[in-house]
Enzyme design. Structure first.
Site, PDB file in Angstrom:
ATOM      1  N   GLU A   1      11.618  18.091  -8.136  1.00 32.61           N
ATOM      2  CA  GLU A   1      12.483  18.904  -7.285  1.00 32.61           C
ATOM      3  C   GLU A   1      13.935  18.999  -7.741  1.00 32.61           C
ATOM      4  O   GLU A   1      14.578  20.025  -7.562  1.00 32.61           O
ATOM      5  CB  GLU A   1      12.445  18.336  -5.844  1.00 32.61           C
ATOM      6  CG  GLU A   1      11.084  18.406  -5.181  1.00 32.61           C
ATOM      7  CD  GLU A   1      10.673  19.837  -4.851  1.00 32.61           C
ATOM      8  OE1 GLU A   1      11.572  20.682  -4.636  1.00 32.61           O
ATOM      9  OE2 GLU A   1       9.462  20.107  -4.816  1.00 32.61           O
TER      10      GLU A   1
ATOM     11  N   SER B   1     -25.388  -3.403  46.571  1.00 34.55           N
ATOM     12  CA  SER B   1     -25.368  -4.812  46.974  1.00 34.55           C
ATOM     13  C   SER B   1     -24.368  -5.654  46.204  1.00 34.55           C
ATOM     14  O   SER B   1     -24.074  -6.791  46.606  1.00 34.55           O
ATOM     15  CB  SER B   1     -26.767  -5.420  46.807  1.00 34.55           C
ATOM     16  OG  SER B   1     -27.686  -4.775  47.667  1.00 34.55           O
TER      17      SER B   1
END
Length: 818
Positions: free
Chosen positions: A87, A479
């Site tokens: 770059e 239950s």
């Protein structure tokens, strides 16, 4: 001639001054309204949130932009060299704009004018920082001028390393990855420090145009661009030419990292954590805040929980027959591409999708789903296998209303059927037939002393259904709710030896008559509370709740967190309300820890992006733990300030009674753990639509239910004792290998007295059928036989001498007394 030259020179000076003034005016206009470049000093990019298990293993990552911030000091020199070469090779020398590079770009663009090629840019890394952080990406002259001005200012304010740090952490690399750290993980599943020269060069090639250098769709272009970067690295002196030649010989080697959940079997747990973080801090904090979340998940227990629940669901489902193929495709040509399109159960890696290519009376020939790469390209290889008739016998029964039964594989499958298979032997290519179950369930395991959720399974497969049945499914506990009715009784004057009539009862309300029945239809006559729990007697529980008053039962149910608001009606005493597995397990944890309230949590700690702790589950305080020095003071102690929601003696009594459920009650023979005490309770709802079991040891509590998402009867025998208790037993048997054996704590002051199991009265020496019960101080077994609410009193002598009063008691509705 001299005057002409002077005239032209003066004219040139005037023109220069006019142009200079114009440029000055233009630049002055450009500088007005420029973004404040000083904001770069407080740069906080969107960063991924990472979720970890209790042992530190990475579970999941959440981000809109997959990015991890990395200080420039942590970036290796070879990685910096790759980006500088690709770059901006003069980055450390120019003042923000590379004049040489700019001139070269202008010359190249003039040569290419009219060719249709995209103009070549000459942006330095500093200019890209200015554009990415402060400006738009518009391709205009005004934007380029503003970019140049900002670049000069940025260079004057920040160091070169700071600018490079901003650049490397912000740029987009494709595949939804941002920043060098995120890109290294996304493309190569490794940290930045582990990148090779070739890998660093490829990542440096991407910012120019990630789509142009896609590792799978445009592999040739990607290799060319990577090799160009490697050549520039050698040309700039960062690597030697032999190193460059070696790097260029290497393949791209892209190994995409899996996104979403990373830890096996943790999908449901991760999703629950995600929901809670959004609820607590918001969507933005989760996806951009860079939080570090440590959860309570125990990976080993999670794998066990997933496996035993899956096995239980499959066992139930396969006993009811085959649902049919998952899909149908053509098999006359190459079936691979079409089969590859079908979704598989990614979180059930043991299974594979396959297509039936041929079927006979003895076996089924199959073709396995081919793999695809990240670009969607189907592997040309085709794997095949065989299912023997004996490995799919369960499927001979069709799970439909007709209950049709086949005698061989050709009566079940046909060519083109898409099915799930599981390998028996990879070497011999033999498989067994599988199918995703229609029945579902949820399981939660928790530390009863802290509330830390150690394992959570929300269904058979997260790929099949993301609905979490452990935390989101509202189901009737049946239950398994009864222990809270009995706990309320024990906390308010009753004892485990108190006797209640177990006989038919009618409740009339609003013109409606309700006649609760025991499972199986029988009645046991006068029975102790212990028997009521162990045998799960409905009629007895209703009478007990009626005697206490449902307002008291409702208060206890809300105190334990089972319901936010419970209707005080008698049907609720049998668990007819709706709650979640998480709430039930949390409530049972109170029994296990001696009556202390707990707050269930899946999150231990949350830290922000800077490492500051912003949430911690631990609420206990430690006075003196942070002393600067030791001055002969007492050792600091951690103060347990949790609310005591149940008398510790009551908690022990109900625990002892539920140990009886496991030893000789509705869960007898289902829990194969002998090295530690186990307490628990089965639960079965009306018409056997839900089957529950919740149980615990001193250091682990777990619970689960099985049922269809649209409540439907499970069929004959679909009870908590037959379906859920064995799953709990398998889970606990394996979990016990990972946790130490302990005993339940016995509170000081408990008195232990032998009583007759049937009458609840103190046992005489040598009397058969007795049990040692725990009594609170000031209580004990009754001196006379009394059935609460019945007004019957018999002395011990009358009972054992078979007196007329005892005979009358038998003929008047107490047949179970003797």
């Amino acid at each position: 001639m001299i005057r002409l030259i002077g005239y032209l020179f003066g004219l040139a000076c005037v023109l220069f001054l006019v142009v200079a003034a114009g440029v000055g005016i233009y630049l002055t206009g450009m500088t007005k309204g420029l973004p404040n470049y000083e904001v770069l000093a407080s740069y906080e990019p969107p960063v991924a949130t990472r979720v970890h298990a209790g042992n530190g293993a990475l579970m999941a990552e959440y981000a809109r932009e997959r990015r991890l911030f990395l200080p420039i000091q942590a970036v290796p020199d070879r990685v910096k060299a790759a980006f500088l070469s690709a770059e901006d090779k003069n980055f450390y020398n120019h003042p923000g704009i590379d004049i040489t590079g700019l001139g070269r770009a202008i010359l190249t663009n003039l040569q290419n004018f009219g060719s249709g090629r995209r103009p070549e840019g000459a942006s330095t890394i500093t200019q890209q920082v200015a554009k990415n952080f402060l400006l738009t990406a518009d391709q205009t002259m005004d934007r380029k001028v503003k970019e140049a001005i900002l670049s000069f200012r940025i260079e004057q304010t920040y160091s070169k390393d700071k600018i490079l740090e901003l650049y490397l952490n912000e740029i987009f690399f494709g595949l939804n990855s941002y920043g060098i750290a995120g890109a290294a993980l996304t493309y190569f599943d490794k940290s930045v420090t582990e990148l090779t020269t070739a890998e660093a060069a490829y990542l440096a090639a991407l910012p120019k145009g990630p789509a142009n250098y896609h590792p799978f769709r445009r592999e040739k272009q990607a290799l060319e661009r990577r090799n160009w970067v490697i050549d520039r690295m050698a040309e700039n002196g960062y690597i030697t030419q032999p190193d460059a030649d070696d790097a260029k010989k290497q393949p791209l080697g892209v190994k995409q990292r899996r996104t979403g959940t990373h830890l096996f079997a943790s999908d449901y747990f991760s999703e629950e954590v995600r929901r809670q973080i959004i609820e607590r801090y918001g969507d933005k904090s989760l996806y951009e805040g860079g939080l570090s979340v440590r959860t309570s998940l125990d990976p080993d227990l999670q794998v066990i929980a997933r496996r035993v629940l899956q096995e239980g669901l499959l066992d139930y489902d396969e006993r009811r027959g085959f649902h049919g193929p998952a899909a149908q495709i053509g098999v006359t040509g190459d079936w691979g591409p079409e089969l590859a399109k079908l979704p598989s159960l990614r979180d059930v890696p043991e299974w594979k999708l396959a297509v039936v290519t041929d079927v006979s009376a003895k076996s089924v020939s199959i073709g396995l789903q081919p793999s695809t790469d990240a670009g969607g390209k189907v592997d040309p290889a085709r794997e095949t296998g065989v299912i023997a008739a004996e490995d799919m016998k369960w499927a001979f029964r069709e799970a439909s209303g007709t209950r049709k039964t086949a005698k061989s594989p050709d009566g079940v499958l046909k060519p083109g059927d898409v099915i799930y298979v599981e390998p028996i032997s990879e070497a011999s290519k033999t498989y067994k037939l599988r199918q995703p179950p229609k029945v579902q369930g949820g399981l939660v395991a928790m530390d009863p002393n802290t509330g830390r959720v150690l394992a959570m399974v929300g269904g058979f497969s997260y790929s099949q259904s993301e609905f979490n049945r452990a935390t989101q499914a509202m189901r009737q506990p049946g239950s398994s709710f009864k222990p809270f009715v009995y706990a309320a009784a024990l906390d308010n004057g009753y004892t485990p030896a108190s006797v209640i009539m177990d006989a038919p009862i009618e409740i009339v309300s609003g013109g409606q008559v309700w006649r609760p029945e025991n499972y199986g239809g029988d009645s046991g006559g006068p029975s102790t509370l212990r028997t009521g729990i162990e045998k799960s007697r409905n009629q007895m529980t209703v009478r007990l709740a009626q005697d206490m008053g449902m307002e008291l039962v409702a208060e206890y149910a809300e105190r334990f967190g089972i319901y936010d608001k419970m209707m005080p009606v008698l049907a609720m005493s049998l668990g007819s309300g709706e709650t979640t597995v998480m709430r039930m397990v949390s409530a049972y944890a109170v029994f296990a820890n001696g009556g202390k309230q707990i707050k269930p949590t899946v999150i231990d700690r949350i830290q922000d992006r800077y490492g500051k702790t912003i949430f911690r589950h631990e609420e206990r305080t430690c006075e003196g733990c942070n002393a600067n020095d030791w001055a002969n003071q007492e050792e600091p102690t951690v103060a347990d300030n949790r609310e005591q929601v149940l008398d510790p003696m009551t908690a022990y009594q109900i625990t002892s009674m539920m140990e009886g459920v496991v030893a000789r009650g509705t869960a007898a023979g289902k829990i194969p753990v002998k090295d530690r005490p186990v307490a628990g309770k089965t639960g079965t709802t009306n018409d056997e639509k839900d089957a529950w079991f919740v149980g615990y040891t001193p250091n682990l509590v777990a619970g689960l239910y099985l049922g269809f998402d649209t409540p439907t009867p499970l069929g004959r025998g679909g009870t908590g004792g037959s379906l859920s208790a064995p799953i709990f037993g398998k889970f606990l048997a394996e979990a016990a290998k990972l946790t130490p054996a302990e005993k339940f704590h016995v509170p000081e002051g408990m008195q232990f007295i032998a009583v007759n199991r049937k009458t609840g009265m103190a046992a005489m020496e040598g009397e058969p059928d007795t049990i040692v019960e725990g009594f609170k101080p000031g209580t004990g077994p009754a001196d006379v036989f009394q059935v609460i609410g019945e007004g019957e009193y018999l002395t011990q002598d009358q009972i054992f001498n078979n007196s007329p009063q005892a005979q009358q008691a038998v003929t008047s509705g107490m047949p179970g007394l003797f």
